[in-house]
Design a protein around this motif. Structure first.
Motif, mmCIF file in Angstrom:
data_model
loop_
_atom_site.group_PDB
_atom_site.id
_atom_site.type_symbol
_atom_site.label_atom_id
_atom_site.label_comp_id
_atom_site.label_asym_id
_atom_site.label_seq_id
_atom_site.Cartn_x
_atom_site.Cartn_y
_atom_site.Cartn_z
ATOM 1 N N LEU A 1 0.822 -1.205 0.000
ATOM 2 C CA LEU A 1 0.000 0.000 0.000
ATOM 3 C C LEU A 1 0.860 1.261 0.000
ATOM 4 O O LEU A 1 0.482 2.278 -0.573
ATOM 5 C CB LEU A 1 -0.930 0.027 1.203
ATOM 6 C CG LEU A 1 -2.218 -0.748 1.089
ATOM 7 C CD1 LEU A 1 -2.994 -0.690 2.399
ATOM 8 C CD2 LEU A 1 -3.076 -0.221 -0.041
ATOM 9 N N GLY A 2 2.002 1.206 0.654
ATOM 10 C CA GLY A 2 2.875 2.375 0.737
ATOM 11 C C GLY A 2 3.706 2.616 -0.511
ATOM 12 O O GLY A 2 4.261 3.696 -0.691
ATOM 13 N N MET A 3 3.790 1.622 -1.406
ATOM 14 C CA MET A 3 4.602 1.786 -2.601
ATOM 15 C C MET A 3 4.046 2.852 -3.544
ATOM 16 O O MET A 3 4.812 3.521 -4.231
ATOM 17 C CB MET A 3 4.755 0.451 -3.345
ATOM 18 C CG MET A 3 5.698 -0.524 -2.642
ATOM 19 S SD MET A 3 7.314 0.173 -2.231
ATOM 20 C CE MET A 3 8.039 0.304 -3.853
ATOM 21 N N ASP A 4 2.738 3.017 -3.565
ATOM 22 C CA ASP A 4 2.198 4.096 -4.392
ATOM 23 C C ASP A 4 2.618 5.449 -3.823
ATOM 24 O O ASP A 4 2.943 6.371 -4.565
ATOM 25 C CB ASP A 4 0.689 3.992 -4.544
ATOM 26 C CG ASP A 4 -0.063 4.100 -3.238
ATOM 27 O OD1 ASP A 4 0.535 3.909 -2.178
ATOM 28 O OD2 ASP A 4 -1.285 4.371 -3.280
ATOM 29 N N ALA A 5 2.643 5.550 -2.501
ATOM 30 C CA ALA A 5 3.111 6.796 -1.877
ATOM 31 C C ALA A 5 4.582 7.028 -2.210
ATOM 32 O O ALA A 5 4.995 8.165 -2.466
ATOM 33 C CB ALA A 5 2.906 6.740 -0.364
ATOM 34 N N PHE A 6 5.380 5.963 -2.242
ATOM 35 C CA PHE A 6 6.800 6.077 -2.599
ATOM 36 C C PHE A 6 6.940 6.593 -4.029
ATOM 37 O O PHE A 6 7.681 7.543 -4.285
ATOM 38 C CB PHE A 6 7.503 4.730 -2.453
ATOM 39 C CG PHE A 6 8.927 4.740 -2.957
ATOM 40 C CD1 PHE A 6 9.944 5.240 -2.176
ATOM 41 C CD2 PHE A 6 9.223 4.254 -4.221
ATOM 42 C CE1 PHE A 6 11.254 5.268 -2.641
ATOM 43 C CE2 PHE A 6 10.523 4.270 -4.696
ATOM 44 C CZ PHE A 6 11.536 4.776 -3.906
ATOM 45 N N SER A 7 6.216 5.967 -4.957
ATOM 46 C CA SER A 7 6.335 6.342 -6.369
ATOM 47 C C SER A 7 5.929 7.784 -6.605
ATOM 48 O O SER A 7 6.624 8.539 -7.291
ATOM 49 C CB SER A 7 5.458 5.425 -7.223
ATOM 50 O OG SER A 7 5.860 4.098 -7.086
ATOM 51 N N VAL A 8 4.795 8.169 -6.046
ATOM 52 C CA VAL A 8 4.308 9.528 -6.237
ATOM 53 C C VAL A 8 5.224 10.526 -5.533
ATOM 54 O O VAL A 8 5.510 11.599 -6.059
ATOM 55 C CB VAL A 8 2.853 9.641 -5.740
ATOM 56 C CG1 VAL A 8 2.375 11.076 -5.774
ATOM 57 C CG2 VAL A 8 1.948 8.763 -6.589
ATOM 58 N N SER A 9 5.717 10.164 -4.363
ATOM 59 C CA SER A 9 6.611 11.057 -3.623
ATOM 60 C C SER A 9 7.945 11.220 -4.328
ATOM 61 O O SER A 9 8.588 12.263 -4.209
ATOM 62 C CB SER A 9 6.829 10.523 -2.212
ATOM 63 O OG SER A 9 5.618 10.553 -1.508
ATOM 64 N N SER B 1 -4.987 11.481 -2.804
ATOM 65 C CA SER B 1 -4.778 10.802 -4.086
ATOM 66 C C SER B 1 -3.890 9.565 -3.945
ATOM 67 O O SER B 1 -4.080 8.593 -4.673
ATOM 68 C CB SER B 1 -4.189 11.761 -5.119
ATOM 69 O OG SER B 1 -2.848 12.080 -4.816
ATOM 70 N N VAL B 2 -2.929 9.593 -3.028
ATOM 71 C CA VAL B 2 -2.055 8.416 -2.876
ATOM 72 C C VAL B 2 -2.599 7.404 -1.874
ATOM 73 O O VAL B 2 -2.096 6.288 -1.808
ATOM 74 C CB VAL B 2 -0.602 8.802 -2.494
ATOM 75 C CG1 VAL B 2 0.031 9.638 -3.573
ATOM 76 C CG2 VAL B 2 -0.522 9.477 -1.156
ATOM 77 N N SER B 3 -3.607 7.785 -1.109
ATOM 78 C CA SER B 3 -4.130 6.853 -0.107
ATOM 79 C C SER B 3 -5.530 6.352 -0.428
ATOM 80 O O SER B 3 -6.057 5.518 0.307
ATOM 81 C CB SER B 3 -4.126 7.513 1.275
ATOM 82 O OG SER B 3 -5.026 8.590 1.314
ATOM 83 N N ILE B 4 -6.107 6.804 -1.509
ATOM 84 C CA ILE B 4 -7.493 6.451 -1.799
ATOM 85 C C ILE B 4 -7.636 4.954 -2.082
ATOM 86 O O ILE B 4 -8.670 4.367 -1.791
ATOM 87 C CB ILE B 4 -8.061 7.320 -2.944
ATOM 88 C CG1 ILE B 4 -9.577 7.304 -2.902
ATOM 89 C CG2 ILE B 4 -7.513 6.890 -4.292
ATOM 90 C CD1 ILE B 4 -10.222 8.430 -3.660
ATOM 91 N N ASP B 5 -6.589 4.320 -2.607
ATOM 92 C CA ASP B 5 -6.686 2.886 -2.862
ATOM 93 C C ASP B 5 -6.747 2.080 -1.569
ATOM 94 O O ASP B 5 -7.262 0.969 -1.549
ATOM 95 C CB ASP B 5 -5.541 2.399 -3.742
ATOM 96 C CG ASP B 5 -4.180 2.607 -3.116
ATOM 97 O OD1 ASP B 5 -4.039 3.528 -2.289
ATOM 98 O OD2 ASP B 5 -3.254 1.858 -3.460
#
Length: 184
Positions: A19-27, A114-118
């Motif tokens: 779940l945190g990988m999307d936050a990593f990519s966007v960040s 946007s990064v946590s909605i999933d």
């Protein structure tokens, strides 16, 4: 600790990292803008909180509504990232030096959402599975916070190496990740 408890902890850890990988990519893309370390710390904390709040809301809503809403939230999150990525790409070619992703105030809330909605849709399934909810939420928040910090710091280093091209790269990352979310 029993074997089943250890197995549950390990599976929760992997789920939290996923779940945190999307936050990593966007960040990573967002970190390519000139963002101060203090702001990076705040962004990581806010995204971590959102990665706790969204699954919790998913658990609550999941008990009242069918799971069909999960597809809709994923689509919205992907579209937001495509929009931000497109805006970053266009501003890179516009030769204006301005920050596209606003990491303060309402912009930070939109970014974190946007990064946590999933993770909202993950919360829908968590409520059904009977997992230790508090532990899962804490692990989701901690993993996404640390991965956000790592992405933003790495993006900041890449910005120093790439200069003006870093915004094009950052926008491309956000755009591509948004498309990946939408089309899976």
């Amino acid at each position: 600790m029993s074997t089943s408890t250890i197995g549950e902890l390990i599976s929760l850890l992997f789920m939290a990292i996923a779940l945190g990988m999307d936050a990593f990519s966007v960040s990573l893309g967002a970190g390519m803008q000139k963002i101060r370390l203090k702001r990076i710390a705040i962004v990581g904390i806010v995204i971590g909180l959102f990665h706790m709040i969204m699954p919790f809301l998913g658990i609550v809503v999941g008990q009242a509504i069918s799971t069909r809403i999960g597809d809709f939230t994923t689509l919205v999150g992907g579209l937001v990232l495509v929009g931000i990525g497109t805006q970053m790409l266009l501003s890179a070619f516009n030769h204006e030096s301005r920050q596209v992703i606003h990491t303060a105030g309402f912009g930070l809330l939109i970014f974190a959402l946007s990064v946590s909605i999933d993770s909202f849709s993950v919360g829908l399934s968590l409520g059904i599975s009977g997992v230790k909810t508090a532990l899962a939420l804490l692990m989701f928040g901690a993993a996404s916070m640390v991965l956000t910090w790592a992405g933003m710091l790495l993006g900041r280093k890449v910005h120093g190496l790439l200069g003006v091209y870093s915004e094009i790269l950052g926008g491309s990352i956000l755009f591509g990740f948004g498309l990946h979310i939408i089309f899976g």
